[in-house]
Structure formats: structure tokens, C-alpha cells
Design a protein around this motif. Structure first.
Motif, PDB file in Angstrom:
ATOM      1  N   ILE A 136     -48.599  17.353  -5.036  1.00  0.00           N
ATOM      2  CA  ILE A 136     -49.069  16.035  -4.581  1.00  0.00           C
ATOM      3  C   ILE A 136     -50.504  15.813  -5.044  1.00  0.00           C
ATOM      4  CG2 ILE A 136     -49.750  14.733  -2.512  1.00  0.00           C
ATOM      5  CD1 ILE A 136     -47.237  15.878  -1.160  1.00  0.00           C
ATOM      6  N   ASN A 137     -51.354  16.831  -4.916  1.00  0.00           N
ATOM      7  CA  ASN A 137     -52.744  16.700  -5.364  1.00  0.00           C
ATOM      8  C   ASN A 137     -52.824  16.446  -6.865  1.00  0.00           C
ATOM      9  OD1 ASN A 137     -53.777  17.044  -2.806  1.00  0.00           O
ATOM     10  ND2 ASN A 137     -54.139  19.230  -3.055  1.00  0.00           N
ATOM     11  N   LYS A 138     -51.956  17.107  -7.637  1.00  0.00           N
ATOM     12  CA  LYS A 138     -51.956  16.919  -9.092  1.00  0.00           C
ATOM     13  C   LYS A 138     -51.539  15.490  -9.439  1.00  0.00           C
ATOM     14  CE  LYS A 138     -50.507  19.187 -13.311  1.00  0.00           C
ATOM     15  NZ  LYS A 138     -49.818  20.330 -13.889  1.00  0.00           N
ATOM     16  N   VAL A 139     -50.498  14.984  -8.783  1.00  0.00           N
ATOM     17  CA  VAL A 139     -50.053  13.611  -9.020  1.00  0.00           C
ATOM     18  C   VAL A 139     -51.153  12.630  -8.615  1.00  0.00           C
ATOM     19  CG1 VAL A 139     -48.401  11.855  -8.248  1.00  0.00           C
ATOM     20  CG2 VAL A 139     -47.601  14.127  -8.865  1.00  0.00           C
ATOM     21  N   HIS A 140     -51.823  12.909  -7.497  1.00  0.00           N
ATOM     22  CA  HIS A 140     -52.899  12.032  -7.030  1.00  0.00           C
ATOM     23  C   HIS A 140     -54.049  12.000  -8.040  1.00  0.00           C
ATOM     24  CE1 HIS A 140     -55.430   9.873  -4.262  1.00  0.00           C
ATOM     25  NE2 HIS A 140     -56.364  10.813  -4.365  1.00  0.00           N
ATOM     26  N   LYS A 141     -54.411  13.163  -8.593  1.00  0.00           N
ATOM     27  CA  LYS A 141     -55.479  13.214  -9.601  1.00  0.00           C
ATOM     28  C   LYS A 141     -55.085  12.430 -10.841  1.00  0.00           C
ATOM     29  CE  LYS A 141     -57.668  17.598  -8.391  1.00  0.00           C
ATOM     30  NZ  LYS A 141     -57.921  18.986  -8.804  1.00  0.00           N
ATOM     31  N   LEU A 142     -53.828  12.582 -11.290  1.00  0.00           N
ATOM     32  CA  LEU A 142     -53.368  11.838 -12.468  1.00  0.00           C
ATOM     33  C   LEU A 142     -53.408  10.338 -12.213  1.00  0.00           C
ATOM     34  CD1 LEU A 142     -50.353  14.031 -13.669  1.00  0.00           C
ATOM     35  CD2 LEU A 142     -52.566  13.742 -14.791  1.00  0.00           C
ATOM     36  N   ALA A 143     -52.960   9.927 -11.033  1.00  0.00           N
ATOM     37  CA  ALA A 143     -52.962   8.503 -10.698  1.00  0.00           C
ATOM     38  C   ALA A 143     -54.392   7.976 -10.639  1.00  0.00           C
ATOM     39  CB  ALA A 143     -52.256   8.273  -9.369  1.00  0.00           C
ATOM     40  N   THR A 144     -55.301   8.768 -10.103  1.00  0.00           N
ATOM     41  CA  THR A 144     -56.699   8.354 -10.021  1.00  0.00           C
ATOM     42  C   THR A 144     -57.296   8.225 -11.418  1.00  0.00           C
ATOM     43  OG1 THR A 144     -56.907   9.497  -7.903  1.00  0.00           O
ATOM     44  CG2 THR A 144     -58.941   8.930  -9.022  1.00  0.00           C
ATOM     45  N   ARG A 145     -56.990   9.175 -12.295  1.00  0.00           N
ATOM     46  CA  ARG A 145     -57.499   9.112 -13.673  1.00  0.00           C
ATOM     47  C   ARG A 145     -56.959   7.884 -14.397  1.00  0.00           C
ATOM     48  NH1 ARG A 145     -56.578  15.280 -15.565  1.00  0.00           N
ATOM     49  NH2 ARG A 145     -58.123  16.237 -14.196  1.00  0.00           N
ATOM     50  N   LYS A 146     -55.648   7.630 -14.254  1.00  0.00           N
ATOM     51  CA  LYS A 146     -55.051   6.472 -14.924  1.00  0.00           C
ATOM     52  C   LYS A 146     -55.662   5.182 -14.398  1.00  0.00           C
ATOM     53  CE  LYS A 146     -50.624   8.399 -16.279  1.00  0.00           C
ATOM     54  NZ  LYS A 146     -49.175   8.344 -16.132  1.00  0.00           N
ATOM     55  N   LYS A 147     -55.869   5.117 -13.080  1.00  0.00           N
ATOM     56  CA  LYS A 147     -56.449   3.917 -12.482  1.00  0.00           C
ATOM     57  C   LYS A 147     -57.871   3.727 -12.985  1.00  0.00           C
ATOM     58  CE  LYS A 147     -57.325   1.653  -8.095  1.00  0.00           C
ATOM     59  NZ  LYS A 147     -57.339   1.781  -6.651  1.00  0.00           N
ATOM     60  N   ALA A 148     -58.646   4.815 -13.020  1.00  0.00           N
ATOM     61  CA  ALA A 148     -60.024   4.739 -13.515  1.00  0.00           C
ATOM     62  C   ALA A 148     -60.028   4.343 -14.993  1.00  0.00           C
ATOM     63  CB  ALA A 148     -60.734   6.071 -13.313  1.00  0.00           C
ATOM     64  N   GLY A 149     -59.076   4.867 -15.753  1.00  0.00           N
ATOM     65  CA  GLY A 149     -58.975   4.517 -17.165  1.00  0.00           C
ATOM     66  C   GLY A 149     -58.667   3.047 -17.364  1.00  0.00           C
ATOM     67  N   LYS A 150     -57.741   2.519 -16.568  1.00  0.00           N
ATOM     68  CA  LYS A 150     -57.391   1.102 -16.666  1.00  0.00           C
ATOM     69  C   LYS A 150     -58.565   0.233 -16.265  1.00  0.00           C
ATOM     70  CE  LYS A 150     -52.412   1.463 -16.029  1.00  0.00           C
ATOM     71  NZ  LYS A 150     -51.269   1.153 -15.169  1.00  0.00           N
ATOM     72  N   GLU A 151     -59.273   0.620 -15.200  1.00  0.00           N
ATOM     73  CA  GLU A 151     -60.427  -0.160 -14.768  1.00  0.00           C
ATOM     74  C   GLU A 151     -61.500  -0.127 -15.847  1.00  0.00           C
ATOM     75  OE1 GLU A 151     -61.555   1.460 -11.001  1.00  0.00           O
ATOM     76  OE2 GLU A 151     -59.936   0.471  -9.934  1.00  0.00           O
ATOM     77  N   GLY A 152     -61.689   1.022 -16.488  1.00  0.00           N
ATOM     78  CA  GLY A 152     -62.660   1.133 -17.573  1.00  0.00           C
ATOM     79  C   GLY A 152     -62.286   0.252 -18.750  1.00  0.00           C
TER      80      GLY A 152
END
Length: 152
Positions: free
Chosen positions: A105-121
Motif C-alpha cells: 500500500i505504501n509503495k502504491v501510495h508513493k507511486l500515486a504521489t509521484r505521478k500526481k506531482a509529475g502531472k502538477e509539474g
């Protein structure tokens, strides 16, 4: 009295049908089923071969019988440490499974956070580029409106 009961029933219905309560109930039911599966795994699959390796010992029958000194006519007190060992093995398996689930779950959460940060960037860069393009277009339009200066 009837109004109070109706209000209570409405509030309880709203509470019980809230998503988090239903999710919690489902989690408890699945958790109970998981514990039963692990208990069967330990009792029926893991400890019998382990007992065989240890010289044909049946963990369920590992007990200590203590003579009843207080009431001599009563049967002896039995401490079932074999079942206790099985329960500890079950606990370790459940803890290990939960560790892996939480790790996933933590790994999926980190990936989702990275993708979200990437999209926002990317959106931020796109907005900056759009603003730059707008400014450049405004400058172009202003220059186009100015009269052309002739060389002397």
C-alpha cells in the motif's frame, strides 16, 4: 417520545450507512476469514510436519499436567503450551502478511504521489509556457500596431 425515537433511528441509519462504517465492517469480516485461514494453515499444514521433524510430537497434545494440590479429588490442571505455540506461529504469519500488505500500500501510495506531482509539474510548465506565449503574442500585436520607422 415517538419523535425522539425517530430522530435516533434517522441518526443511527445515517451513521450505519456512512461509507467508512461499511468499509470497517467489511474489513472486519475479511480479517476474520483471513485469521481462520491462517489458523488452519498453522494447525493443519505447518505444525504437523514440524511435529514430525521433532520426533512425532503433536503440538495440540503438548501439555504440562499439574497435580491439583488444593482439591485432591479434582482432575489435574493442564497447561496447553502446544496450542500456545501454534497461536504464536499464527500471530507471526498474520503479522508478516500485514507487513507485506502495508508495504505494498505504501509503495502504491508513493507511486500515486509521484505521478500526481509529475502531472502538477507538467501543468505548471504548460501554464508558464502559455503565459509566455500570451506575453509574446501581446508584444507582437503591439509591435504590429506601431508605425514603421523609416531610416534617415
Amino acid at each position: 417520545m415517538g419523535g425522539c425515537c425517530q430522530n435516533f433511528c434517522k441518526e443511527f441509519k445515517a451513521f450505519a450507512l456512512r461509507g467508512s462504517v461499511i468499509d470497517l465492517a467489511i474489513g472486519i469480516i475479511i480479517g476474520t476469514a483471513f485469521v481462520n485461514v491462517v489458523q488452519s494453515l498453522v494447525d493443519d499444514v505447518i505444525t504437523p510436519p514440524l511435529g514430525l521433524v521433532l520426533g512425532g510430537v503433536d503440538f495440540v497434545n503438548l501439555t504440562i499436567k499439574m497435580k491439583n494440590f488444593v482439591y485432591k479429588t479434582q482432575p489435574p490442571v493442564v497447561i496447553r503450551y502446544g496450542k500456545f505455540i501454534q497461536t504464536i506461529i499464527s500471530l507471526l504469519i498474520v503479522a508478516l502478511a500485514l507487513f507485506f500488505v502495508i508495504k505494498a500500500i505504501n509503495k502504491v501510495h508513493k507511486l500515486a504521489t509521484r505521478k500526481k506531482a509529475g502531472k502538477e509539474g507538467e501543468e505548471l510548465v504548460q501554464l508558464e509556457m502559455d503565459d509566455q506565449v500570451k506575453v509574446l503574442c501581446e508584444i507582437r500585436d503591439l509591435l504590429a500596431k506601431q508605425p514603421i520607422a523609416t531610416a534617415r
